[in-house]
Design an enzyme around this catalytic site. Structure first.
Site, PDB file in Angstrom:
ATOM      1  N   ASP A   6    -112.717  35.637 -23.058  1.00  0.00           N
ATOM      2  CA  ASP A   6    -111.644  34.993 -23.815  1.00  0.00           C
ATOM      3  C   ASP A   6    -110.884  36.080 -24.570  1.00  0.00           C
ATOM      4  OD1 ASP A   6    -109.996  33.274 -25.189  1.00  0.00           O
ATOM      5  OD2 ASP A   6    -111.510  32.685 -26.658  1.00  0.00           O
ATOM      6  N   ILE A   7    -109.676  36.381 -24.105  1.00  0.00           N
ATOM      7  CA  ILE A   7    -108.866  37.442 -24.689  1.00  0.00           C
ATOM      8  C   ILE A   7    -107.848  36.817 -25.635  1.00  0.00           C
ATOM      9  CG2 ILE A   7    -107.303  39.375 -24.239  1.00  0.00           C
ATOM     10  CD1 ILE A   7    -108.567  39.637 -21.477  1.00  0.00           C
ATOM     11  N   LYS A  13    -113.636  37.948 -26.724  1.00  0.00           N
ATOM     12  CA  LYS A  13    -114.991  37.417 -26.716  1.00  0.00           C
ATOM     13  C   LYS A  13    -115.533  37.480 -25.301  1.00  0.00           C
ATOM     14  CE  LYS A  13    -114.436  34.247 -30.630  1.00  0.00           C
ATOM     15  NZ  LYS A  13    -114.479  32.825 -31.070  1.00  0.00           N
ATOM     16  N   TYR A  87    -100.979  16.007 -21.267  1.00  0.00           N
ATOM     17  CA  TYR A  87     -99.924  16.764 -21.935  1.00  0.00           C
ATOM     18  C   TYR A  87     -98.692  16.798 -21.037  1.00  0.00           C
ATOM     19  CZ  TYR A  87     -98.786  20.157 -25.652  1.00  0.00           C
ATOM     20  OH  TYR A  87     -98.271  20.794 -26.757  1.00  0.00           O
ATOM     21  N   GLY A  94    -101.514  25.806 -24.721  1.00  0.00           N
ATOM     22  CA  GLY A  94    -102.328  26.998 -24.923  1.00  0.00           C
ATOM     23  C   GLY A  94    -103.644  26.903 -24.178  1.00  0.00           C
ATOM     24  N   ASP A  96    -106.437  28.218 -24.876  1.00  0.00           N
ATOM     25  CA  ASP A  96    -107.542  27.975 -25.794  1.00  0.00           C
ATOM     26  C   ASP A  96    -107.643  26.494 -26.159  1.00  0.00           C
ATOM     27  OD1 ASP A  96    -105.097  28.187 -27.087  1.00  0.00           O
ATOM     28  OD2 ASP A  96    -105.930  29.064 -28.907  1.00  0.00           O
ATOM     29  N   ARG A  97    -106.506  25.822 -26.249  1.00  0.00           N
ATOM     30  CA  ARG A  97    -106.500  24.395 -26.565  1.00  0.00           C
ATOM     31  C   ARG A  97    -107.127  23.595 -25.425  1.00  0.00           C
ATOM     32  NH1 ARG A  97    -100.617  22.603 -28.154  1.00  0.00           N
ATOM     33  NH2 ARG A  97    -101.739  20.683 -28.733  1.00  0.00           N
ATOM     34  N   ASP A 117    -109.201  23.272 -34.333  1.00  0.00           N
ATOM     35  CA  ASP A 117    -109.385  24.715 -34.136  1.00  0.00           C
ATOM     36  C   ASP A 117    -108.657  25.428 -35.267  1.00  0.00           C
ATOM     37  OD1 ASP A 117    -109.616  27.338 -33.318  1.00  0.00           O
ATOM     38  OD2 ASP A 117    -109.182  26.907 -31.212  1.00  0.00           O
TER      39      ASP A 117
END
Length: 244
Positions: A6-7, A13, A87, A94, A96-97, A117
């Site tokens: 995860d950038i 991470k 969506y 995103g 990450d979302r 978040d």
């Protein structure tokens, strides 16, 4: 075994999963092929990898991942996911979302979930018991609010969050902290109250760098998980491995 990367905007991470079990994760300032090669040398069964990135990363790393893993996925709007995405503009959602939403269904399957978040921005995501991602809201994060007051005013100092704050400020510093921190807590509480009236048995998950700020400060029951995005990315990877 699965490698999950995860950038983010500032940190990376790196996590290792044995199917759906998180073995370890580590934050990095920089990720090089040598770091991954060490894991490959240590784990003969490390065969699958997924990358979620909000910024460009070296082509050298991308090429290394492509040739080193049987399955390599760069998460984007076209990547199949084990939830229904409602969506309206999935290409702007995103990564990450989306990953956090998938992670929520992994931890609480067949339950309505609100994911909060708390990072540079605070996002609120609703996932139904039918594993449908309905969408969410985006709001300035805790530190972003402090920085905005400093940058867009002439004299207000730059402060940071602390557990020692009042409901009513009695000097400039305490007034800023009360305005930012109490205001944010009120915002989150209102979201919780509102969504609890709409979704039955709503489970609330808070993740992100500022998740600890909310722990024990909210009247509503919450579940804190700092690895939610990693769990979601691994679930997406597992889903694609089993369906290809």
């Amino acid at each position: 075994m699965n490698l999950v990367i995860d950038i983010g905007n500032s940190r990376i991470k790196l996590a290792l999963f044995n199917e759906r079990d998180l073995m370890f994760n580590v934050p990095l300032d920089e990720l090089k092929p040598d770091h991954i090669q060490v894991l490959l040398d240590e784990h003969d069964d490390l065969k699958h990898a997924i990358v979620s990135s909000v910024r460009d990363y070296p082509q050298e790393l991308n090429d290394f991942l492509k040739r080193s893993f049987e399955t390599f996925i760069e998460l984007d709007a076209n990547t199949p996911a084990p939830i229904t995405n409602r969506y309206q503009t999935p290409e702007t959602l995103g990564k990450d979302r989306l990953a956090a939403a998938v992670g929520a269904t992994e931890l609480f399957p067949h339950q309505n979930v609100l994911v909060i978040d708390a990072g540079t921005a605070i996002t609120y995501e609703i996932i139904t018991a039918n594993q449908e991602y309905l969408g969410g809201n985006i709001s300035p994060g805790l530190e972003t609010r402090f920085k905005s007051l400093h940058q867009f005013t002439g004299k207000l100092p730059l402060l940071h969050a602390t557990d020692d704050f009042k409901m009513l400020g009695t000097d400039t510093d305490s007034a800023i902290r009360a305005g930012v921190q109490v205001g944010l807590l009120f915002e989150v509480e209102q979201y919780l109250d509102y969504f609890n009236t709409i979704y039955e048995n709503l489970q609330v998950i808070i993740t992100g760098g500022d998740a600890k700020f909310f722990d024990k400060k909210l009247k509503n029951s919450i579940f804190v998980n700092f690895n939610l995005t990693l769990i979601g990315l691994n679930r997406i990877l597992e889903y694609n491995v089993k369906n290809t």
